[in-house]
Write an enzyme that holds these catalytic residues in place. Structure first.
Site, short mmCIF file in Angstrom:
data_model
loop_
_atom_site.label_atom_id
_atom_site.label_comp_id
_atom_site.label_asym_id
_atom_site.label_seq_id
_atom_site.Cartn_x
_atom_site.Cartn_y
_atom_site.Cartn_z
N ASP A 179 -6.49 -6.48 -1.64
CA ASP A 179 -5.04 -6.70 -1.82
C ASP A 179 -4.73 -7.77 -2.84
O ASP A 179 -3.59 -7.93 -3.25
CB ASP A 179 -4.39 -7.00 -0.48
CG ASP A 179 -4.22 -5.75 0.37
OD1 ASP A 179 -3.87 -5.87 1.56
OD2 ASP A 179 -4.45 -4.63 -0.16
N HIS B 147 0.83 -1.21 0.00
CA HIS B 147 0.00 0.00 0.00
C HIS B 147 0.86 1.26 0.00
O HIS B 147 2.00 1.25 0.47
CB HIS B 147 -0.88 0.04 1.26
CG HIS B 147 -1.85 -1.09 1.35
ND1 HIS B 147 -2.46 -1.45 2.53
CD2 HIS B 147 -2.31 -1.97 0.43
CE1 HIS B 147 -3.24 -2.49 2.32
NE2 HIS B 147 -3.17 -2.84 1.05
N TYR C 156 2.13 1.88 13.96
CA TYR C 156 2.90 2.79 13.14
C TYR C 156 2.39 4.20 13.17
O TYR C 156 1.20 4.45 13.37
CB TYR C 156 3.04 2.28 11.70
CG TYR C 156 1.78 1.88 10.98
CD1 TYR C 156 1.01 0.81 11.39
CD2 TYR C 156 1.38 2.56 9.84
CE1 TYR C 156 -0.11 0.42 10.71
CE2 TYR C 156 0.26 2.17 9.13
CZ TYR C 156 -0.48 1.10 9.58
OH TYR C 156 -1.59 0.72 8.88
N LYS D 24 5.98 6.45 6.88
CA LYS D 24 5.50 5.55 7.94
C LYS D 24 6.67 5.07 8.78
O LYS D 24 7.70 4.67 8.24
CB LYS D 24 4.81 4.32 7.32
CG LYS D 24 3.63 4.65 6.42
CD LYS D 24 3.17 3.45 5.64
CE LYS D 24 2.09 3.85 4.66
NZ LYS D 24 1.71 2.72 3.76
C1 LIG Z 1 -5.07 2.61 6.60
C2 LIG Z 1 -6.36 3.06 7.24
C3 LIG Z 1 -7.51 2.29 7.14
N1 LIG Z 1 -8.65 2.72 7.72
C4 LIG Z 1 -9.84 1.88 7.61
C5 LIG Z 1 -10.25 1.57 6.18
C6 LIG Z 1 -10.82 0.18 6.25
O1 LIG Z 1 -12.22 0.25 6.55
C7 LIG Z 1 -10.11 -0.46 7.45
C8 LIG Z 1 -9.03 -1.43 7.04
O2 LIG Z 1 -8.18 -0.75 6.11
P1 LIG Z 1 -7.10 -1.58 5.27
O3 LIG Z 1 -7.71 -2.88 4.83
O4 LIG Z 1 -6.53 -0.66 4.23
O5 LIG Z 1 -6.00 -1.89 6.39
P2 LIG Z 1 -4.57 -2.54 6.09
O6 LIG Z 1 -4.70 -3.60 5.05
O7 LIG Z 1 -4.01 -2.89 7.41
O8 LIG Z 1 -3.74 -1.36 5.44
C9 LIG Z 1 -2.63 -0.78 6.08
O9 LIG Z 1 -1.59 -1.71 6.05
C10 LIG Z 1 -0.53 -1.54 5.14
C11 LIG Z 1 0.59 -2.46 5.54
C12 LIG Z 1 -0.06 -0.15 5.03
O10 LIG Z 1 1.11 0.13 4.80
C13 LIG Z 1 -1.01 0.94 5.20
O11 LIG Z 1 -0.59 1.74 6.28
C14 LIG Z 1 -2.40 0.57 5.43
O12 LIG Z 1 -2.98 0.59 4.13
O13 LIG Z 1 -9.53 0.62 8.19
C15 LIG Z 1 -8.73 3.90 8.43
O14 LIG Z 1 -9.79 4.27 8.95
N2 LIG Z 1 -7.61 4.67 8.54
C16 LIG Z 1 -6.41 4.30 7.97
O15 LIG Z 1 -5.41 5.04 8.11
#
Ligand SMILES: Cc1cn([C@H]2C[C@H](O)[C@@H](COP(=O)(O)OP(=O)(O)O[C@H]3O[C@H](C)C(=O)[C@H](O)[C@H]3O)O2)c(=O)[nH]c1=O
Length: 186
Positions: free
Chosen positions: A170, A62, A132, A72
């Site tokens: 993803d 991401h 993070y 980050k």
């Molecule tokens: C990133 C983020 C997500 N969200 C909400 C959006 C979705 O409803 C839920 C899960 O989001 P996501 O599936 O994108 O989460 P990860 O897959 O852990 O993504 C993160 O993990 C990878 C390793 C990264 O480097 C990024 O920092 C970030 O994208 O949290 C938020 O409300 N705020 C935020 O800052």
């Protein structure tokens, strides 16, 4: 504070001290002046925390695009991950190259991921607490991805991609060759 740098300029691993005693330990996990002295000048505006229950969870690759590109500072407080970043800055001498670093509660390492790098991790244990700090707020319209299993990246994940646990999102990101130019090297 231990500092590790790489041939790719920008990314760093910082390991703050742990003061252990019979009760446990104490550690200053972030100190603006100490991190600046170690070479990391950054203003963080948001802290994130994710939990992954099983081994073989992959989150990423991401990144957020300008005007909300994020730096980050990532670390693990329970379990262990293989943390991977990819240089997606067009014109960079290391464009498309990646770094892979093991982060764990044990090694207490923190990985600085500058803007212009896609980021992902794969859990090496169950029950991983991943914390993070980021330098810009969450901006869904700028939240983009790169295929973790893009063969052009040559990332050796510690789990069979077919058996990894990923979000549907993803599993659908574009390959690097199909990624728009969002970052240019300067
Ligand atoms: C990133 C983020 C997500 N969200 C909400 C959006 C979705 O409803 C839920 C899960 O989001 P996501 O599936 O994108 O989460 P990860 O897959 O852990 O993504 C993160 O993990 C990878 C390793 C990264 O480097 C990024 O920092 C970030 O994208 O949290 C938020 O409300 N705020 C935020 O800052």
């Amino acid at each position: 504070m231990q500092v590790e740098t790489f041939d790719i300029m920008g990314p760093m691993v910082l390991t703050p001290k742990k003061f252990g005693d019979q009760r446990g330990f104490f550690s200053e996990v972030y100190n603006k002046a100490a991190f600046a002295e170690a070479g990391l000048e950054a203003d963080f505006v948001q802290d994130n925390h994710s939990f992954s229950a099983t081994r073989g969870v992959i989150r990423g690759l991401h990144f957020q695009t300008p005007p909300h590109a994020q730096g980050k500072l990532v670390r693990v407080t329970r379990g262990a991950v293989l943390d991977v970043i990819v240089d997606i800055r067009h014109g960079s001498p290391s464009f498309g190259q990646h770094l892979a670093v093991e982060l764990s509660a044990e090694n207490w390492r923190q990985f600085w991921v500058p803007p212009g790098f896609a980021h992902a991790f794969c859990t090496l244990t169950e029950n991983v607490e991943f914390l993070y700090k980021v330098t810009d707020v969450y901006a869904p319209d700028c939240d983009k991805g790169l295929a973790f299993d893009d063969p052009d990246l040559g990332i050796s994940w510690p789990v069979d991609p077919a058996e990894a646990t990923l979000s549907d999102k993803d599993r659908k990101h574009p390959r690097l060759k199909d990624l728009p130019v969002w970052f240019s090297y300067s």
